[in-house]
Design a protein around this motif. Sequence first.
Motif, short mmCIF file in Angstrom:
data_model
loop_
_atom_site.label_atom_id
_atom_site.label_comp_id
_atom_site.label_asym_id
_atom_site.label_seq_id
_atom_site.Cartn_x
_atom_site.Cartn_y
_atom_site.Cartn_z
N PRO A 157 0.82 -1.22 0.00
CA PRO A 157 0.00 0.00 0.00
C PRO A 157 0.85 1.27 0.00
CG PRO A 157 -0.96 -1.62 1.47
CD PRO A 157 0.36 -2.18 1.03
N MET A 158 2.00 1.24 0.68
CA MET A 158 2.86 2.43 0.70
C MET A 158 3.37 2.75 -0.70
SD MET A 158 4.06 4.92 2.45
CE MET A 158 3.88 4.46 4.17
N GLN A 159 3.75 1.74 -1.46
CA GLN A 159 4.18 1.97 -2.84
C GLN A 159 3.06 2.60 -3.66
OE1 GLN A 159 5.62 -2.20 -3.50
NE2 GLN A 159 7.29 -1.18 -4.58
N THR A 160 1.85 2.15 -3.43
CA THR A 160 0.69 2.69 -4.15
C THR A 160 0.50 4.16 -3.83
OG1 THR A 160 -0.33 0.49 -3.98
CG2 THR A 160 -1.75 2.33 -4.61
N ALA A 161 0.60 4.52 -2.55
CA ALA A 161 0.42 5.92 -2.16
C ALA A 161 1.53 6.79 -2.71
CB ALA A 161 0.38 6.01 -0.63
N VAL A 162 2.77 6.30 -2.69
CA VAL A 162 3.91 7.07 -3.20
C VAL A 162 3.76 7.33 -4.69
CG1 VAL A 162 6.40 7.00 -3.60
CG2 VAL A 162 5.49 6.33 -1.37
N ALA A 163 3.38 6.29 -5.45
CA ALA A 163 3.19 6.46 -6.89
C ALA A 163 2.02 7.41 -7.17
CB ALA A 163 2.93 5.11 -7.54
N ALA A 164 0.97 7.35 -6.35
CA ALA A 164 -0.18 8.23 -6.55
C ALA A 164 0.19 9.69 -6.33
CB ALA A 164 -1.31 7.84 -5.60
N ALA A 165 1.09 9.95 -5.38
CA ALA A 165 1.52 11.32 -5.14
C ALA A 165 2.14 11.91 -6.38
CB ALA A 165 2.51 11.37 -3.97
N ALA A 166 2.91 11.10 -7.11
CA ALA A 166 3.52 11.58 -8.35
C ALA A 166 2.47 11.86 -9.42
CB ALA A 166 4.54 10.56 -8.87
N MET A 167 1.35 11.14 -9.37
CA MET A 167 0.30 11.36 -10.36
C MET A 167 -0.37 12.71 -10.20
SD MET A 167 0.47 8.52 -12.08
CE MET A 167 2.22 8.56 -11.68
N VAL A 168 -0.39 13.26 -8.98
CA VAL A 168 -1.17 14.48 -8.73
C VAL A 168 -0.32 15.70 -8.37
CG1 VAL A 168 -3.19 13.14 -8.03
CG2 VAL A 168 -1.54 13.89 -6.29
N ASN A 169 0.96 15.52 -8.06
CA ASN A 169 1.75 16.67 -7.56
C ASN A 169 2.53 17.39 -8.65
OD1 ASN A 169 3.96 15.07 -8.17
ND2 ASN A 169 4.70 14.86 -6.07
N GLY A 170 2.21 17.10 -9.91
CA GLY A 170 2.95 17.68 -11.02
C GLY A 170 3.85 16.69 -11.72
N GLY A 171 3.80 15.42 -11.27
CA GLY A 171 4.55 14.38 -11.95
C GLY A 171 5.88 14.03 -11.34
N VAL A 172 6.14 14.43 -10.08
CA VAL A 172 7.44 14.20 -9.44
C VAL A 172 7.33 13.05 -8.44
CG1 VAL A 172 9.29 15.20 -8.05
CG2 VAL A 172 8.05 16.62 -9.71
N LEU A 173 8.13 12.01 -8.65
CA LEU A 173 8.18 10.88 -7.73
C LEU A 173 9.14 11.20 -6.59
CD1 LEU A 173 7.22 7.89 -7.27
CD2 LEU A 173 9.38 7.21 -8.37
N LEU A 174 8.63 11.15 -5.37
CA LEU A 174 9.43 11.48 -4.18
C LEU A 174 9.59 10.24 -3.32
CD1 LEU A 174 7.64 14.82 -3.24
CD2 LEU A 174 9.93 14.60 -4.23
#
Length: 570
Positions: A411-428
Amino acid sequence: MTLAQESTSFLQVRKTRPRPAHGSVSASAVKSRVYLAMAAFAMVYIAIAGRLVVLAQMDEAPSSAWISAQDSVSASRPDLVDRNGEILATDIKTASIYAEPRRVLDVDEAMDGLLRVLPDLDEPTVRRRLESQAGFIWLKREASPQEAEAVHNLGLPGISYLSETQRFYPGGPTAGHIVGSVNIDNQGLTGIEKYIDKSWLSDLREAGFASDKTMEPVRLAVDLRVQHVVRDELAKAMERYRAIAAIGIVLDAKTGEVVAMSSLPDYDPNDRSQALEKDRLNRATGGVFEMGSVFKSFTTAMALDSEQVSINDSFDATRPIRAAGRTISDFHGKNRILSVPEIFIYSSNIGTAKMMLAAGIDRQQEFLSRIGLTSRLNTELPENATPLLPPKWNELAAMTISFGHGISVTPMQTAVAAAAMVNGGVLLPPTFLPRTREEANALGKQVISPDVSRAMRYLFRLNVLSGSGRRSDVPGYTVGGKTGTAEKIENGKYVRNKRRNSFLSAFPMDDPRYVVLTVIDEPKPVPPSKSATAGLNAGPVAGAIIRRAAPMLGVMPRFGEGSEPIEVSY
């Protein structure tokens, strides 16, 4: 008298002296025996003196085992505090009762006294160890002050107690999976406690700088208030939907900080034995699952980013797809041509699979790798599971992966990838430690274009306004999200009446600050409804978390906004 006469007279005298009688002792022999007796007595006195010296040294300088035990129980750990300074873990003083068997004068007397004040001792074991003449043994660790005082009052030689440093977690299980736990010697076993040991505390201990010293607290990114909200809402959800487990994550979309993470059933780190129970594992980072339709978010982003699919495109979803002897159909099919937004809000398996095929199987595999869903995620927690990938990434596998089956991630991987989908495209990379936006920017990796991210925000918001996420909406917060209802696998087959539901969301969607992921394991229908899909349970739980936690995070509601989808140009 002449000299000759004197010599003759002397010889005559020598001849007339009597010889010693048979059996008598000569003077030299007597002297030898006296010296021997004196030497024997001297050796006895030297032995006695040596023993007294040894005993004196035992009183003044404890054995190396005693010194080692004293170092172990007095070793300090830094306090763990949340981002606001609230204590999550701290050291307290207790006692450990020990014995030095070589100094115990009467084992029977010692056993009688010990069993009076410590009736839970294993008598045969303790008696055997007291008779062993060992230098040092523990009798009871982490004893209560009353027990330590009672042992002291016995006045038994060779039995006493040491002041011990014990770890205490004021919040109990509230953040148990994050802070972790320690063993009886105050050494980290799990969570941040183990991370601290591995990073620097073990080296500090070996150098002798961690004994009974006050250290600077270690501040975490976790907000204890939000952590409590997440855990509380998950606990209520498990009761309401009669679920067997639940997971909740709140992630800062701008920095990658984990603000809250809860996995139920959890455990109280004050009772470390609970951590060994298999049902209490940290599912958020230590478990991998098929996430179901929330994966359609990543497939849609991949298709748009490939430039082979436009948000204005449409795909035929009138008939199921046949591939490798399997049939792919929709749960609630519209049986018509669907636009990309409709595929998203109606959660069409057929449309999603066709979007993936338009982009290409190789591109799908590369994209999921790019956003970190095919390799083990690294966090400060040691409990990070490795994704389960298909043995062959063929066409059938690619189609099922497109809608969240055939690949298992945390689930943590899912949330991290989702953040990149909505924050302008940056994977953190995620972190449980504080991180500034400047530090995050230096670590970030652009994985999709800002335009694609803007399109994904539009689709997330549209799904809450018009799709399966309607029950997650919170007035004033422009929540967006995607539901996922994944059938569970038993004996190699999907079971229709056992589901793991999830809702992947973010807010506010015009400029997302936080990602919220909720997972409900095997929820049951709430009468009069006969359904238990994610929109009926995981979605409302995410909405409840946002409603309570957003003000704590400084996100104020903006009423009169968010009734329409945000603008997007693509």
